[in-house]
Scaffold this motif. Structure first.
Motif, PDB file in Angstrom:
ATOM      1  N   GLY A  99      -7.714  10.876  11.215  1.00 34.45           N
ATOM      2  CA  GLY A  99      -8.904  11.726  11.318  1.00 34.45           C
ATOM      3  C   GLY A  99     -10.070  10.946  11.901  1.00 34.45           C
ATOM      4  N   ILE A 100     -10.283   9.747  11.375  1.00 35.48           N
ATOM      5  CA  ILE A 100     -11.435   8.932  11.765  1.00 35.48           C
ATOM      6  C   ILE A 100     -11.025   8.009  12.907  1.00 35.48           C
ATOM      7  N   PRO A 101     -11.751   8.050  14.021  1.00 31.18           N
ATOM      8  CA  PRO A 101     -11.316   7.278  15.193  1.00 31.18           C
ATOM      9  C   PRO A 101     -11.441   5.764  14.988  1.00 31.18           C
ATOM     10  N   ASP A 102     -10.702   5.030  15.803  1.00 33.17           N
ATOM     11  CA  ASP A 102     -10.685   3.568  15.699  1.00 33.17           C
ATOM     12  C   ASP A 102     -12.054   2.946  15.947  1.00 33.17           C
ATOM     13  N   PHE A 103     -12.892   3.608  16.756  1.00 37.74           N
ATOM     14  CA  PHE A 103     -14.183   2.969  17.025  1.00 37.74           C
ATOM     15  C   PHE A 103     -15.076   2.973  15.784  1.00 37.74           C
ATOM     16  N   LYS A 104     -14.707   3.763  14.764  1.00 38.44           N
ATOM     17  CA  LYS A 104     -15.402   3.674  13.467  1.00 38.44           C
ATOM     18  C   LYS A 104     -14.623   2.807  12.479  1.00 38.44           C
ATOM     19  N   LEU A 105     -13.309   2.868  12.552  1.00 41.90           N
ATOM     20  CA  LEU A 105     -12.477   2.108  11.610  1.00 41.90           C
ATOM     21  C   LEU A 105     -11.176   1.708  12.307  1.00 41.90           C
ATOM     22  N   GLU A 106     -11.068   0.420  12.643  1.00 35.36           N
ATOM     23  CA  GLU A 106      -9.807  -0.049  13.229  1.00 35.36           C
ATOM     24  C   GLU A 106      -8.742  -0.019  12.141  1.00 35.36           C
ATOM     25  N   LYS A 107      -7.545   0.383  12.523  1.00 33.23           N
ATOM     26  CA  LYS A 107      -6.522   0.702  11.511  1.00 33.23           C
ATOM     27  C   LYS A 107      -5.943  -0.532  10.822  1.00 33.23           C
ATOM     28  N   ARG A 108      -6.215  -1.722  11.377  1.00 29.68           N
ATOM     29  CA  ARG A 108      -5.745  -2.940  10.691  1.00 29.68           C
ATOM     30  C   ARG A 108      -6.350  -3.041   9.288  1.00 29.68           C
ATOM     31  N   HIS A 109      -7.526  -2.444   9.087  1.00 31.93           N
ATOM     32  CA  HIS A 109      -8.125  -2.520   7.750  1.00 31.93           C
ATOM     33  C   HIS A 109      -7.286  -1.742   6.735  1.00 31.93           C
ATOM     34  N   ILE A 110      -6.746  -0.605   7.168  1.00 31.70           N
ATOM     35  CA  ILE A 110      -5.888   0.177   6.258  1.00 31.70           C
ATOM     36  C   ILE A 110      -4.596  -0.596   6.010  1.00 31.70           C
ATOM     37  N   ASP A 111      -4.034  -1.149   7.081  1.00 32.95           N
ATOM     38  CA  ASP A 111      -2.732  -1.817   6.947  1.00 32.95           C
ATOM     39  C   ASP A 111      -2.808  -3.008   6.011  1.00 32.95           C
ATOM     40  N   GLN A 112      -3.905  -3.773   6.111  1.00 31.45           N
ATOM     41  CA  GLN A 112      -3.953  -4.954   5.226  1.00 31.45           C
ATOM     42  C   GLN A 112      -4.138  -4.534   3.765  1.00 31.45           C
ATOM     43  N   ARG A 113      -4.837  -3.426   3.524  1.00 32.71           N
ATOM     44  CA  ARG A 113      -4.980  -2.939   2.150  1.00 32.71           C
ATOM     45  C   ARG A 113      -3.631  -2.409   1.638  1.00 32.71           C
ATOM     46  N   LEU A 114      -2.910  -1.688   2.494  1.00 34.53           N
ATOM     47  CA  LEU A 114      -1.607  -1.156   2.073  1.00 34.53           C
ATOM     48  C   LEU A 114      -0.662  -2.292   1.715  1.00 34.53           C
ATOM     49  N   ALA A 115      -0.740  -3.388   2.459  1.00 28.92           N
ATOM     50  CA  ALA A 115       0.119  -4.543   2.171  1.00 28.92           C
ATOM     51  C   ALA A 115      -0.213  -5.089   0.784  1.00 28.92           C
ATOM     52  N   GLN A 116      -1.512  -5.090   0.451  1.00 29.31           N
ATOM     53  CA  GLN A 116      -1.900  -5.567  -0.883  1.00 29.31           C
ATOM     54  C   GLN A 116      -1.339  -4.637  -1.960  1.00 29.31           C
ATOM     55  N   LEU A 117      -1.492  -3.318  -1.748  1.00 32.83           N
ATOM     56  CA  LEU A 117      -0.988  -2.370  -2.752  1.00 32.83           C
ATOM     57  C   LEU A 117       0.524  -2.510  -2.922  1.00 32.83           C
ATOM     58  N   ALA A 118       1.231  -2.665  -1.790  1.00 37.58           N
ATOM     59  CA  ALA A 118       2.697  -2.794  -1.868  1.00 37.58           C
ATOM     60  C   ALA A 118       3.069  -4.043  -2.660  1.00 37.58           C
ATOM     61  N   ALA A 119       2.330  -5.135  -2.409  1.00 40.02           N
ATOM     62  CA  ALA A 119       2.626  -6.375  -3.141  1.00 40.02           C
ATOM     63  C   ALA A 119       2.308  -6.236  -4.629  1.00 40.02           C
ATOM     64  N   GLU A 120       1.442  -5.297  -4.955  1.00 39.74           N
ATOM     65  CA  GLU A 120       1.115  -5.075  -6.374  1.00 39.74           C
ATOM     66  C   GLU A 120       2.068  -4.071  -7.022  1.00 39.74           C
ATOM     67  N   GLY A 121       3.027  -3.606  -6.232  1.00 39.05           N
ATOM     68  CA  GLY A 121       4.086  -2.788  -6.818  1.00 39.05           C
ATOM     69  C   GLY A 121       4.037  -1.304  -6.469  1.00 39.05           C
ATOM     70  N   VAL A 122       3.032  -0.874  -5.711  1.00 38.14           N
ATOM     71  CA  VAL A 122       2.965   0.551  -5.348  1.00 38.14           C
ATOM     72  C   VAL A 122       4.069   0.859  -4.339  1.00 38.14           C
TER      73      VAL A 122
END
Ligand SMILES: Cc1cc2nc3c(=O)[nH]c(=O)nc-3n(C[C@H](O)[C@H](O)[C@H](O)COP(=O)(O)OP(=O)(O)OC[C@H]3O[C@@H](n4cnc5c(N)ncnc54)[C@H](O)[C@@H]3O)c2cc1C
Ligand code: SF4
Length: 502
Positions: free
Chosen positions: A186-209
């Motif tokens: 929904g939100i374009p990359d020029f406001k939020l590059e998607k690497r920020h989501i990916d690095q957070r998802l990696a943290q959640l996955a490592a925490e067991g989600v």
């Protein structure tokens, strides 16, 4: 002890945005990182108020004066910790929040310049990554209870992280091919590059989600299956039902679309290009997902409209008009109407507005004009006045004020009508209220026992900061429902509203 004279010594300053001619040739974020010197200077402006109204402006209750002072003194690690104590995803809010905290900052009293709270926040969030990445928290002993989270937007992800950190087994179901909710496509990359989501998802996955994308709950998995497999269900499906204008003559013409149809498709093209894979160049009805060389008219004045504007510039539109039903807001807070520290009605200009296009206020579309082949060639607008009578909006066109604006792509960004009607709701026996949202009891449960709701699905189309706050609070309620030990933080209750004077 903060610097008592900081705000007297320094004016409010933000980092420079990337130059317009450069940034509209790519999709990267508009703001480059700010230098440490600037951020420490700006954090020094915070007075550490006895009653920090910034806290009341922020639904998360972020400990703003604490981390401002830590940044001022160079205590970055402690600032990272303090920020994350109340906010799971400060890299999202620091980039995207309209910052009700700044509207409530005591330094903003009397039309003065508030602390650049949001900028300090994003720099702390980025410092967390720069200083060793988003380290996962140790996985606690399992409670043996399991939770299904439906929807992977900021509400669902915040709840998932809180619950996993409390030892529950959490599975996030997402019908899209990629996780993140509106933050993803929904939100374009020029406001939020998607690497920020990916690095957070990696943290959640490592925490067991656990994540299951590409699963439409209610279709691919039934609610009954979900309830059989999990001890509690959190609905965080957003408010994605776009408002339309079927009564306007010409609405069915080719080239007239819901803004989200164009925006999501355009953002998918950017994502595919970044991953080196092909993406459809047209919408399912054959319309090109491209504004290149076209006259674009965007109808609406909010985030979605501004995002469409930035996308149109980057796609090479010949010209863009953005139409707003309401008159141009004032540049400064009207203290009679919106006294400090409430959120003021003022002219909000996004970076996309400095990239071009023309804003037209106090107008309404009377007709989408056919070019004779079933394709839109113009919109016919009239100047209007808008008033509220008995709670209803009355729009009156001024006689003789009609004119045409050329248009071969029209994007309707006129808001959302709540969460979508979908099989999942019927299967759970959950109904939408008059606003299209799903009501929650004080403990965040819907009418279905063990079925909770949070984020836009409960609140109606809102903000990321509210989605995170509701996700955290719903997680606390689920933890209590499951008999978890101790309590989790619950920054808001379901009835909480933004600061308001009326
Ligand atoms: C174009 C646009 C720009 C915006 N810009 C900003 C901004 O700059 N700042 C800001 O604060 N807010 C902004 N917002 C608002 C913000 O994005 C939302 O308030 C926020 O994302 C809501 O989070 P959520 O988790 O409740 O829902 P969402 O982010 O909408 O996520 C809901 C998810 O649920 C999934 N889902 C729905 N049904 C099912 C199902 N049956 N099975 C599985 N998955 C399902 C959906 O696919 C979606 O991924 C913007 C909104 C839009 C539309
Ligand atoms: S209201 Fe403003 S000045 Fe006061 S503590 Fe909050 S950020 Fe600092």
């Amino acid at each position: 002890m903060p610097d008592p004279n900081g705000f007297l010594r320094y004016d409010r300053r933000l980092p420079a945005r990337r130059p317009v001619p450069v940034r509209i040739t790519d999709w990267r974020e508009v703001y480059p990182p700010a230098g440490e010197e600037l951020i420490r200077e700006q954090a020094t402006r915070c007075m550490d108020c006895g009653i920090p109204f910034c806290h009341d402006g922020c639904p998360l209750g972020n400990r703003i004066p604490d981390w401002n002072d830590l940044v001022r003194t160079g205590g970055w690690d402690a600032a990272v910790e303090s920020l994350h104590a109340t906010n799971n995803f400060p890299e999202f809010t620091g980039r995207l929040c309209p910052a009700p905290c700044e509207a409530a900052c005591v330094l903003g009293l009397g039309g003065q310049q508030p602390v650049t709270i949001k900028q300090v926040e994003v720099e702390i969030a980025d410092a967390a990554v720069a200083r060793g990445g988003l380290r996962p928290q140790p996985v606690p002993a399992p409670t043996g209870r399991s939770v299904a989270v439906v929807g992977s937007g900021p509400a669902g992800l915040a709840a998932a992280q809180q619950l996993a950190r409390a030892g529950h087994a959490v599975t996030v179901y997402e019908r899209d091919d990629a996780l993140g909710g509106l933050l993803r496509y929904g939100i374009p990359d020029f406001k939020l590059e998607k690497r920020h989501i990916d690095q957070r998802l990696a943290q959640l996955a490592a925490e067991g989600v656990r994540f299951r994308s590409g699963v439409d709950v209610g279709v691919d998995v039934t609610a009954e299956q979900l309830r059989a497999e999990h001890d509690a269900v959190l609905l965080a499906c957003g408010a994605l039902q776009g408002r339309d204008t079927p009564e306007t003559p010409g609405r069915a013409l080719r080239g007239v679309h819901q803004a989200m149809a164009h925006l999501v498709a355009a953002n998918r093209v950017v994502a595919a290009a970044g991953e080196g894979r092909p993406a459809p160049a047209t919408l399912p009805d054959g319309t090109p997902i491209d504004a290149a060389g076209r006259h674009v008219v965007i109808i609406g004045g909010g985030d979605t409209a501004a995002d469409c504007l930035g996308v149109a510039h980057r796609q090479g539109a010949a010209g863009v008009h953005q139409l707003d039903l309401y008159p141009e807001p004032p540049a400064d807070r009207d203290a009679e109407r919106d006294p400090w520290p409430t959120w003021p009605w003022v002219l909000r200009s996004y970076p996309a507005h400095e990239e071009g296009g023309e804003r037209v206020f106090a107008v309404a579309v009377q007709e989408f004009v056919d070019d004779g082949t079933g394709q839109v060639r113009a919109v016919r607008i009239a100047e209007v006045t808008v008033e509220k009578v008995n709670g209803r909006r009355i729009v009156t066109a001024l006689p003789g004020s009609e004119r045409e604006i050329p248009a071969d792509l029209v994007l309707l960004a006129i808001g959302f009508e709540g969460t979508e009607e979908q099989p999942l709701l019927g299967q759970l026996g959950v109904t939408r209220n008059g606003r299209g949202a799903v009501d929650a009891r004080p403990d965040w449960q819907t009418s279905g026992d063990g079925v909770f709701v949070a984020g836009d699905m409960h609140r109606g189309a809102s903000l990321i900061v509210w989605a995170i706050a509701e996700g955290r609070a719903a997680a606390a309620a689920i933890h209590a429902y499951l008999g978890g030990a101790g309590t989790l933080p619950a920054p808001v209750d379901p009835a909480r509203q933004p600061l308001a004077a009326r």
